[in-house]
Design an enzyme around this catalytic site. Structure first.
Site, PDB file in Angstrom:
ATOM      1  N   LYS A 163       0.836  -1.208   0.000  1.00  0.00           N
ATOM      2  CA  LYS A 163       0.000   0.000   0.000  1.00  0.00           C
ATOM      3  C   LYS A 163       0.871   1.259   0.000  1.00  0.00           C
ATOM      4  CE  LYS A 163      -3.913  -2.379   2.077  1.00  0.00           C
ATOM      5  NZ  LYS A 163      -4.665  -2.807   3.242  1.00  0.00           N
ATOM      6  N   GLN A 189      -5.317  -1.691   9.763  1.00  0.00           N
ATOM      7  CA  GLN A 189      -5.097  -2.973   9.088  1.00  0.00           C
ATOM      8  C   GLN A 189      -5.570  -4.134   9.964  1.00  0.00           C
ATOM      9  OE1 GLN A 189      -3.890  -3.109   5.903  1.00  0.00           O
ATOM     10  NE2 GLN A 189      -3.930  -5.325   5.786  1.00  0.00           N
ATOM     11  N   ASP A 222     -11.130   2.516   3.648  1.00  0.00           N
ATOM     12  CA  ASP A 222     -11.377   1.078   3.451  1.00  0.00           C
ATOM     13  C   ASP A 222     -12.828   0.839   3.053  1.00  0.00           C
ATOM     14  OD1 ASP A 222      -9.382  -0.867   3.724  1.00  0.00           O
ATOM     15  OD2 ASP A 222      -9.354  -0.729   5.905  1.00  0.00           O
TER      16      ASP A 222
HETATM   17  N1  GUN Z   1      -6.656  -7.040   5.946  1.00  0.00           N
HETATM   18  C1  GUN Z   1      -6.681  -7.686   4.758  1.00  0.00           C
HETATM   19  N2  GUN Z   1      -7.151  -6.892   3.777  1.00  0.00           N
HETATM   20  C2  GUN Z   1      -7.452  -5.714   4.377  1.00  0.00           C
HETATM   21  C3  GUN Z   1      -7.970  -4.472   3.876  1.00  0.00           C
HETATM   22  O1  GUN Z   1      -8.273  -4.304   2.696  1.00  0.00           O
HETATM   23  N3  GUN Z   1      -8.110  -3.484   4.815  1.00  0.00           N
HETATM   24  C4  GUN Z   1      -7.799  -3.660   6.124  1.00  0.00           C
HETATM   25  N4  GUN Z   1      -7.980  -2.628   6.964  1.00  0.00           N
HETATM   26  N5  GUN Z   1      -7.310  -4.794   6.613  1.00  0.00           N
HETATM   27  C5  GUN Z   1      -7.139  -5.810   5.730  1.00  0.00           C
END
Ligand code: GUN
Length: 287
Positions: free
Chosen positions: A48, A92, A117
């Site tokens: 990211k 996350q 998100d």
């Molecule tokens: N864990 C796995 N994929 C994601 C995501 O897209 N966002 C978040 N916050 N946690 C994750």
């Protein structure tokens, strides 16, 4: 005959390249909060932050101790909500064991205008009401829609079968597909005679979290197969679809890695730009 590979890397590169001038103008900032050291999370976060840097977006990795209490984490969320320089942020998942049961409360604490998100009730609710992504749609299902659009794969009138009913992938994707005139079936762990249903799919989406769960005998010849799985098997990222076998049956398929994953990151960045645009227009009264 081997299926067409639906490359999330290619699609996201094209979408992000088109977004770059807007990013330069708006200068949004993304913050990724990580609590603890889950190895999967560390690798997603790296991606990211790297993707944000590649499009010239400011980002910050806020790495917190796994021993952090719920109160401390909620206070961090409040701080990010209040910081005018932070356009959007994510916490996350998964969180350490003592915090994981509190995920709904933590997501609820995130300002919907910064919820890039798209996990909170406001942005999920908007999915019901609008086909257009004028809100901040949940990143993975929105990424799947963008991937199908990039490859000009129509969904209207198609039977879309989604295996998995999570709040962040299966359920919102079902609504997005309905809004685009698909006929949708959502299957889950209690579904009876699963393969009889998956075999009817024109578009089959696997979001189960079990490596190689979708086998060749579950797929209709010529189907389009979208693999959302990201399990680690012997250190290797593995999808929910038995790729080697299914690629010989499907007409198009997403690889893992390089399929849905990059589209989730692409959505996240797109949401950050959208959030900044909305914040600048001060759309607060709409919430
Ligand atoms: N864990 C796995 N994929 C994601 C995501 O897209 N966002 C978040 N916050 N946690 C994750």
């Amino acid at each position: 005959m081997s299926a067409l590979l639906l490359s999330g890397r290619e699609a996201s590169a094209a979408i992000l390249a088109a977004l770059k001038p807007k990013i330069g103008k708006l200068d949004p900032k993304l913050v990724v909060v990580q609590v603890g050291d889950d190895p999967g999370s560390s690798s997603y976060i790296k991606q990211k932050i790297k993707s944000a840097a590649e499009v010239g977006m400011r980002s910050e990795h806020c790495h917190l101790a796994s021993s952090m209490s719920l109160e401390e984490l909620l206070s961090k969320v409040a701080e990010l909500n209040a910081d005018p320089d932070v356009t959007g942020f994510i916490v996350q998942l998964p969180l350490p064991d003592h915090l994981q049961p509190h995920v709904p409360e933590i997501i609820r604490a995130i300002d919907p205008k910064k919820d890039v998100d798209g996990f909170g009730a406001y942005n999920l609710g908007k999915v019901f009401l609008s086909k257009e992504f004028e809100h901040l749609p949940p990143a993975t299902p929105a990424g799947i829609i963008m991937l199908l659009e990039y490859y000009k794969i129509p969904v209207a009138g198609k039977h879309v079968v989604i295996v998995g009913r999570s709040n962040i992938v299966g359920k919102p994707l079902a609504v997005m597909m309905l809004n685009r005139d698909a006929t949708v079936t959502v299957c889950h762990s209690k579904t009876k005679n699963l393969s009889a249903i998956t075999k009817q799919a024109d578009i089959l989406v696997a979001a189960i979290g079990k490596p190689k769960f979708i086998t060749g005998d579950m797929v209709k010849p010529g189907a389009i197969v979208i693999d959302v799985g990201t399990s680690r098997v012997d250190g290797k990222l593995t999808g929910d679809v038995d790729f080697e076998v299914v690629q010989e049956i499907a007409s198009a398929i997403t690889p893992v890695p390089g399929g849905v994953g990059p589209m989730t990151v692409c959505s996240l960045i797109k949401n950050c730009v959208q959030a900044k645009e909305r914040q600048m227009k001060d759309m607060q009264t709409n919430i």
